[in-house]
Design an enzyme around this catalytic site. Structure first.
Site, PDB file in Angstrom:
ATOM      1  N   LYS A 236     -15.944   7.932   0.896  1.00 23.02           N
ATOM      2  CA  LYS A 236     -15.044   8.266  -0.209  1.00 23.02           C
ATOM      3  C   LYS A 236     -14.508   6.991  -0.848  1.00 23.02           C
ATOM      4  O   LYS A 236     -14.307   6.928  -2.062  1.00 23.02           O
ATOM      5  CB  LYS A 236     -13.883   9.121   0.297  1.00 23.02           C
ATOM      6  CG  LYS A 236     -14.255  10.566   0.652  1.00 23.02           C
ATOM      7  CD  LYS A 236     -12.999  11.357   1.039  1.00 23.02           C
ATOM      8  CE  LYS A 236     -13.277  12.545   1.930  1.00 23.02           C
ATOM      9  NZ  LYS A 236     -13.702  13.752   1.267  1.00 23.02           N
TER      10      LYS A 236
ATOM     11  N   GLU B 251      -4.054   8.195  -0.995  1.00 18.69           N
ATOM     12  CA  GLU B 251      -3.902   8.468  -2.424  1.00 18.69           C
ATOM     13  C   GLU B 251      -2.684   9.315  -2.686  1.00 18.69           C
ATOM     14  O   GLU B 251      -2.123   9.924  -1.780  1.00 18.69           O
ATOM     15  CB  GLU B 251      -5.184   9.068  -3.030  1.00 18.69           C
ATOM     16  CG  GLU B 251      -5.617  10.366  -2.455  1.00 18.69           C
ATOM     17  CD  GLU B 251      -6.972  10.849  -3.001  1.00 18.69           C
ATOM     18  OE1 GLU B 251      -7.869  10.041  -3.310  1.00 18.69           O
ATOM     19  OE2 GLU B 251      -7.124  12.074  -3.109  1.00 18.69           O
TER      20      GLU B 251
ATOM     21  N   ARG C 195     -25.529  17.273  -2.051  1.00 17.70           N
ATOM     22  CA  ARG C 195     -26.291  18.361  -1.427  1.00 17.70           C
ATOM     23  C   ARG C 195     -25.974  19.640  -2.170  1.00 17.70           C
ATOM     24  O   ARG C 195     -25.149  19.662  -3.072  1.00 17.70           O
ATOM     25  CB  ARG C 195     -25.848  18.517   0.026  1.00 17.70           C
ATOM     26  CG  ARG C 195     -24.333  18.675   0.094  1.00 17.70           C
ATOM     27  CD  ARG C 195     -23.847  19.137   1.427  1.00 17.70           C
ATOM     28  NE  ARG C 195     -22.429  18.884   1.591  1.00 17.70           N
ATOM     29  CZ  ARG C 195     -21.452  19.649   1.142  1.00 17.70           C
ATOM     30  NH1 ARG C 195     -21.726  20.744   0.462  1.00 17.70           N
ATOM     31  NH2 ARG C 195     -20.184  19.337   1.336  1.00 17.70           N
TER      32      ARG C 195
ATOM     33  N   HIS D  98      -7.116  22.904   3.373  1.00 17.46           N
ATOM     34  CA  HIS D  98      -7.969  22.126   2.475  1.00 17.46           C
ATOM     35  C   HIS D  98      -9.412  22.581   2.507  1.00 17.46           C
ATOM     36  O   HIS D  98     -10.322  21.823   2.200  1.00 17.46           O
ATOM     37  CB  HIS D  98      -7.910  20.621   2.789  1.00 17.46           C
ATOM     38  CG  HIS D  98      -6.528  20.076   2.686  1.00 17.46           C
ATOM     39  ND1 HIS D  98      -5.810  20.103   1.522  1.00 17.46           N
ATOM     40  CD2 HIS D  98      -5.717  19.528   3.614  1.00 17.46           C
ATOM     41  CE1 HIS D  98      -4.621  19.580   1.729  1.00 17.46           C
ATOM     42  NE2 HIS D  98      -4.527  19.243   2.990  1.00 17.46           N
TER      43      HIS D  98
HETATM   44  P1  ADP Z   1     -13.301  17.120   1.889  1.00 19.94           P
HETATM   45  O1  ADP Z   1     -14.417  16.168   1.639  1.00 19.94           O
HETATM   46  O2  ADP Z   1     -12.827  17.101   3.299  1.00 19.94           O
HETATM   47  O3  ADP Z   1     -13.570  18.494   1.375  1.00 19.94           O
HETATM   48  P2  ADP Z   1     -11.814  16.413  -0.488  1.00 19.94           P
HETATM   49  O4  ADP Z   1     -11.544  15.014  -0.820  1.00 19.94           O
HETATM   50  O5  ADP Z   1     -12.924  17.093  -1.229  1.00 19.94           O
HETATM   51  O6  ADP Z   1     -12.076  16.542   1.070  1.00 19.94           O
HETATM   52  O7  ADP Z   1     -10.504  17.261  -0.660  1.00 19.94           O
HETATM   53  C1  ADP Z   1     -10.414  18.610  -0.216  1.00 19.94           C
HETATM   54  C2  ADP Z   1      -9.204  19.298  -0.810  1.00 19.94           C
HETATM   55  O8  ADP Z   1      -8.000  18.594  -0.503  1.00 19.94           O
HETATM   56  C3  ADP Z   1      -9.193  19.386  -2.310  1.00 19.94           C
HETATM   57  O9  ADP Z   1      -9.930  20.482  -2.782  1.00 19.94           O
HETATM   58  C4  ADP Z   1      -7.721  19.532  -2.616  1.00 19.94           C
HETATM   59  O10 ADP Z   1      -7.272  20.838  -2.370  1.00 19.94           O
HETATM   60  C5  ADP Z   1      -7.080  18.664  -1.580  1.00 19.94           C
HETATM   61  N1  ADP Z   1      -6.829  17.323  -2.105  1.00 19.94           N
HETATM   62  C6  ADP Z   1      -7.668  16.275  -2.043  1.00 19.94           C
HETATM   63  N2  ADP Z   1      -7.106  15.181  -2.631  1.00 19.94           N
HETATM   64  C7  ADP Z   1      -5.891  15.547  -3.062  1.00 19.94           C
HETATM   65  C8  ADP Z   1      -4.800  14.880  -3.723  1.00 19.94           C
HETATM   66  N3  ADP Z   1      -4.874  13.599  -4.043  1.00 19.94           N
HETATM   67  N4  ADP Z   1      -3.693  15.586  -4.023  1.00 19.94           N
HETATM   68  C9  ADP Z   1      -3.597  16.899  -3.681  1.00 19.94           C
HETATM   69  N5  ADP Z   1      -4.558  17.578  -3.048  1.00 19.94           N
HETATM   70  C10 ADP Z   1      -5.705  16.931  -2.726  1.00 19.94           C
END
Ligand code: ADP
Length: 677
Positions: free
Chosen positions: A116, A200, A292, A235
């Protein structure tokens, strides 16, 4: 085009890939672990080869073995599905070295997006908008805390190598930062073998909107519009839909173009998803790219009329994308619900066991409009790798199925989803079906007032106090029991061939005690010549059987006609009627007289797993709710907390120990002066 492919996955996605391959006349090779010898994906493929023990790292993650099997069976390409090896750069390279086509992006694109942190740096260069944060290499705890303080709380800690909602911690205050960092790093190293994290800004009330992209080896790249995956728990996505409600044409184009730019920046090929987090004002930021096919790809298939697995196979075989951007359009609305073996009331804890009974809504396919779409959208589609009799084991993801519906518009899709969920019946393990029904019907979801905190914010509506079972439900359970007793006595399958003499007795009364989690229902039953009367709390009603077809009963209850399915699992009667499911335990009051519930002095493992941290020592006095130990099971950390104020007497396991479901983890003495709440 390939003539034979190997599917390096299991469950619904392996079955999904096999279905397209079969339609295209491509033979399939399944691989499976010892736990999956009887699994559906093994049955639906043309050949199947055992690759190892149940643990994923000894089977589905054994890239070397899988490549060996592909070569031995004459497969030309490997489809990795999602999860497992799908985003493993080393595996993609090893396929190429072995002369096999990896049905996915080039290894270099997987690497670029695999971290990431590194992906964010790349996107910064490609001018794709990013959430404020720190994604650099310095992992010093004090330094990271300074970064978090600078960004201002709340912040989100994410495992750089993370995925699937794991390895994330929201930190609300500076004082909590170090503990959250340690826990995040521990989960990251356990789950991903890499404890690098990024920090973040945690956005409040954001939406998760992602763009499906597709690129070929001829330099073309298109976007297949967006999916809104805002409805999440821990999440992780629960409901996904396409298109995103409220999306304007301009924003769709802007996000689509940003996603294509992101894909092009890494030389992408194949199916990919660029995930954005969007503020309510519409501003959006890059989160990550999944290199993917996604779990939720069917909603895109439903609104575009395309088969994304077919596109993957064509692109992997070197063909051009079947359609250009200008030829793509959105037709109607699709919603996907993930049906999980889990217990929403217990924090969505995964549930394991055997699916003893499963009834699914009918899949319905029909052609909409007269367009030239290669595949007509289905009104109701079920993608599943689990059949009645199959087990959900602790080794893999507890998803049972994906239920996907299509409608001309969102309202029609919602109505179809509600109907389909009401027809879905699962017995044998906990499922989230009733929760999904409440979610679909809730005002915020129905009104498309979406954000990632929807479930938490509307907790009261989504988790109502359990009501009392209605009389028709009790009557169905009682009638099911009484009929089966009568059949047993008669020794015949026809309930009307009863020769036992029961109904010849003038009136015979007995009590039948049913109970659900919250209430007891002491019933008094009286046998009549043509049925029974059922009495509860001074209310009496007459029940007559009007029909029985297996477990499906039709009754006359007073002057109502009631019907439903009653599935018996041991002493529990699962009553499915009017779209709802009630589990009623039937106890023989005499046999259980004098038993009392175990007190809270025992703390047991909710499922099989491994102890990853012990936070207390024998003799420690702890407050109610204090974390005592942490176990890892089904790829998640579960904290075992003190049930009340008390003293830890003895620890029965140490870090690294495997524990069986129900094993007592420690002994605990409730403190004497505790007020029981
Ligand atoms: P993963 O790869 O584990 O799925 P992501 O980075 O895609 O993780 O984030 C998954 C979820 O977490 C997002 O869909 C959102 O709901 C929440 N999320 C991620 N980053 C943020 C953020 N900066 N602020 C608020 N919610 C977040």
């Amino acid at each position: 085009m390939f003539t034979k492919i190997l599917i390096a996955n299991r469950g619904e996605i392996a079955c999904r890939v096999a279905a397209t391959a079969r339609r295209m006349g491509i033979k399939t090779v399944a691989v499976y672990s010892e736990a999956d010898a009887m699994a559906k994906h093994v049955a639906v493929c043309d050949e199947a080869v055992l690759i190892g023990p149940p643990a994923a790292k000894e089977s589905y993650l054994r890239g070397d073995k899988i490549i060996e099997v592909a070569l031995a069976t004459g497969a030309q390409a490997i489809h990795p599905g999602y999860g497992f090896l799908s985003e493993n750069e080393g595996f993609a390279k090893a396929c190429a070295t072995a002369g096999l086509v990896f049905i996915g992006p080039p290894a270099s694109a997987i690497r670029a997006m695999g971290s990431k942190s590194a992906a964010k740096s790349l996107m910064e260069t490609a001018e794709v908008p990013l959430v404020p944060g720190y994604h650099g290499d310095n992992q010093d705890a004090d330094f990271l805390q300074i970064q978090a303080d600078r960004i201002a709380y709340p912040v989100l800690l994410k495992a750089s190598a993370g995925g699937g909602g794991k390895g994330m911690r929201i930190v609300e205050r500076s004082v909590d930062f170090k503990a959250a960092l340690a826990s995040c790093k521990r989960e990251a190293i356990n789950s991903f073998g890499d404890d690098k994290v990024l920090v973040e800004k945690y956005l409040t009330r954001p939406r998760h909107i992602e763009i499906q992209v597709f690129a070929d080896t001829h330099g073309d790249c298109v976007y297949l519009f967006e999916r809104d995956c805002s409805v999440q728990r821990r999440h992780q996505k629960v409901l996904e839909e396409a298109p995103a409600p409220g999306m304007s044409l301009e924003r769709r184009a802007a996000m689509g173009e940003a996603a294509v730019a992101a894909a092009k920046a890494v030389g992408y090929v194949g199916a990919g998803t660029v995930e954005f987090i969007a503020n309510q004002d519409g501003s959006f930021y890059f989160m990550e790219m999944n290199t993917r096919l996604q779990v939720e790809h069917p909603v895109t298939e439903m609104i575009t009329g395309l088969d994304l697995v077919e596109w993957q196979l064509r692109v992997a075989a070197g063909q051009r994308l079947p359609l250009q951007q200008s030829q793509l359009s959105i037709n109607g609305h699709a919603i996907e619900a993930r049906i999980y073996a889990e217990n929403p009331e217990k924090g969505f804890l995964p549930s394991i066991g055997t699916v003893r009974h499963m009834h699914t809504p009918q899949a319905v396919t029909f052609r909409v409009g007269g367009d030239a779409a290669a595949h007509a959208p289905a009104a109701v589609r079920i993608d599943s790798g689990v059949r009645q009799g199959d087990a959900i084991s602790p080794f893999y993801d507890p998803m049972i199925a994906k239920l996907i519906v299509w409608g001309r518009n969102r309202d029609q899709a919602l109505a179809r989803m509600a109907q389909a969920l009401s027809e879905y019946q699962i017995v044998g393990l906990a499922s989230n079906i009733a929760f999904l029904q409440r979610l679909i019907a809730s005002a915020p979801f129905a009104g498309a007032d979406l954000d990632t905190g929807l479930i938490e914010r509307h907790h009261d509506v989504l988790f109502p106090a359990s009501g009392k079972a209605a009389l028709p439900v009790l009557a169905l359970a009682a009638a099911s029991l009484l009929c089966s007793e009568r059949q047993q006595r008669a020794g015949a399958s026809d309930p009307w061939a009863d020769a036992s003499g029961w109904r010849l007795n003038s009136v015979l009364r007995r009590s039948l005690d049913f109970a659900d989690e919250a209430n007891a229902y002491p019933l008094t039953i009286a046998y009549l010549e043509d049925g029974w009367t059922i009495e509860l709390g001074g209310m009496t009603a007459k029940i007559c059987m009007a029909g029985q077809d297996g477990s499906h009963l039709t009754l006359k209850l007073g002057d109502q006609t009631v019907h439903g399915n009653v599935v018996r699992d041991g002493e529990t009667f699962h009553v499915f009627t009017a779209g709802s499911h009630t589990a009623l335990l039937c106890t023989d009051p005499l046999a259980h007289a004098g038993e009392t519930e175990a007190e809270g002095g025992r703390l047991t493992a909710p499922m099989p797993g491994k102890i990853v941290a012990v936070l207390v020592s024998a003799g420690d006095a702890v407050e109610k709710g204090a974390p005592l130990l942490i176990m890892e099971a089904m790829k998640m950390e579960h904290t075992i907390a003190a049930p009340n104020h008390g003293v830890v007497e003895e620890l029965l396991y140490a870090v690294g120990d495997q524990v069986a479901e129900g094993a007592q983890l420690l002994s605990f003495k409730l403190s004497g002066e505790t007020k029981q709440t």
